[in-house]
Design a protein around this motif. Structure first.
Motif, short mmCIF file in Angstrom:
data_model
loop_
_atom_site.label_atom_id
_atom_site.label_comp_id
_atom_site.label_asym_id
_atom_site.label_seq_id
_atom_site.Cartn_x
_atom_site.Cartn_y
_atom_site.Cartn_z
N HIS A 1 -22.11 -2.73 -3.81
CA HIS A 1 -22.32 -1.79 -4.91
C HIS A 1 -22.45 -0.34 -4.45
O HIS A 1 -22.29 0.57 -5.28
N ILE B 1 -22.94 -3.54 -11.50
CA ILE B 1 -24.13 -3.88 -10.72
C ILE B 1 -24.88 -5.06 -11.35
O ILE B 1 -25.37 -5.95 -10.64
N TYR C 1 -30.53 1.01 -5.19
CA TYR C 1 -30.84 0.35 -6.45
C TYR C 1 -32.27 -0.18 -6.40
O TYR C 1 -32.75 -0.58 -5.34
N LEU D 1 -26.23 -9.01 -5.47
CA LEU D 1 -25.54 -8.13 -4.52
C LEU D 1 -24.97 -8.96 -3.38
O LEU D 1 -25.32 -10.12 -3.19
#
Length: 294
Positions: A44, A122, A209, A223
């Motif tokens: 990401h 995401i 994040y 992720l």
């Protein structure tokens, strides 16, 4: 003619300053001052970086135009020697009104569209991740669970303790005692994020994040770590006296090293899952009293 000459003298320093500033930018500055370790850290980070850098470039351009217009108006329409009264006033200029209405609207809609697109990427749910982990935030440390692995597939765990400050070390902490979450590189990961007491926020800095730990609610983060290394993490939600010491780290390792670590937890007897029975909020749903292991 005189006004044009003065306008050029006003714009020239701004243009020269921009050229000098942009030419002297380091690689980190060109990436919007994001953490150096974030480049390629997960699947990401490149998208987040692109959104961030593009946003500040557009906003910088808007700022330059705005500052230029302010300086231009201040110079061209200033009171001159011998003048009295108010300068010439301008009202109801349709082109200008359309400009300052349409352009901000386009910018807002554009930022919203690209942000929503990146957020959807995401937050996309991975239905069958390679690895599942559970993260419990607690004042002021972290518990990490690895369900579905270890003896009998009952999972293994790593209970964390608060970061320990070193004496006479100007606030430094003992890195060897910081809770550590292990993840295998190039494997899709589901992180289940929960809290044992108050609101916390699970933030791996280089992953760009963060996700809130909310009592009584399970949040999820998906992720794929793409770079081997050790990444710093911390709580990003003010949660009490020792919030600043609620630190952890994430080690992204090869699959073989990950399997070895999981086995080491089993060998130490850290089997099973440290579940909601250890929450300190006694009024949370489904809380039960922990039972002693036999």
């Amino acid at each position: 003619m005189r006004s044009n000459r003065r306008l050029r003298w006003a714009v020239a320093p701004i243009a020269l300053t921009l050229v000098v500033v942009l030419a002297g930018c380091s690689q980190q500055q060109l990436r919007g001052f994001l953490p150096a370790g974030s480049e390629g850290a997960t699947n990401h980070t490149s998208g987040i970086t692109g959104l961030w850098v593009t946003s500040w470039i557009v906003l910088l351009a808007v700022g330059v135009v705005t500052w230029g217009l302010i300086i231009w108006a201040a110079i061209v329409y200033r009171r001159r020697k011998g003048q009295t009264g108010l300068p010439v006033q301008l009202r109801y200029n349709l082109p200008i009104e359309i400009f300052y209405t349409v352009v901000p609207l386009i910018l807002v809609l554009g930022f919203f569209a690209f942000t929503a697109k990146e957020q959807n990427s995401i937050e996309h749910v991975v239905k069958d991740p390679d690895v599942k982990v559970e993260v419990y935030g607690k004042r002021w440390a972290w518990d990490f669970n690895y369900p579905g692995v270890g003896p009998g597939g009952n999972g293994v765990n790593e209970p964390g303790v608060q970061a320990q400050e070193l004496e006479n070390a100007n606030g430094s902490v003992d890195a060897s005692k910081i809770p550590t979450l292990y993840l295998p590189v190039n494997k899709s990961v589901q992180i289940k994020i929960e809290s044992r007491d108050v609101n916390h926020s699970f933030w791996v800095i280089d992953f760009l994040y963060k996700k809130d730990n909310i009592p009584g609610k399970s949040n999820y983060e998906y992720l794929t770590p793409t770079k081997v290394g050790t990444f710093k993490g911390k709580c990003a939600e003010l949660c009490g006296d020792y919030h600043s010491l609620m630190l952890f780290q994430v080690k992204v390792v090869t699959q073989g090293e990950f399997d070895t670590y999981i086995q080491s937890l089993a060998d130490k007897g850290q089997t099973g899952i440290l579940g909601p029975e250890y929450n300190t909020n006694s009024n949370l749903p489904n809380n039960t009293v922990p039972s002693a292991k036999k």
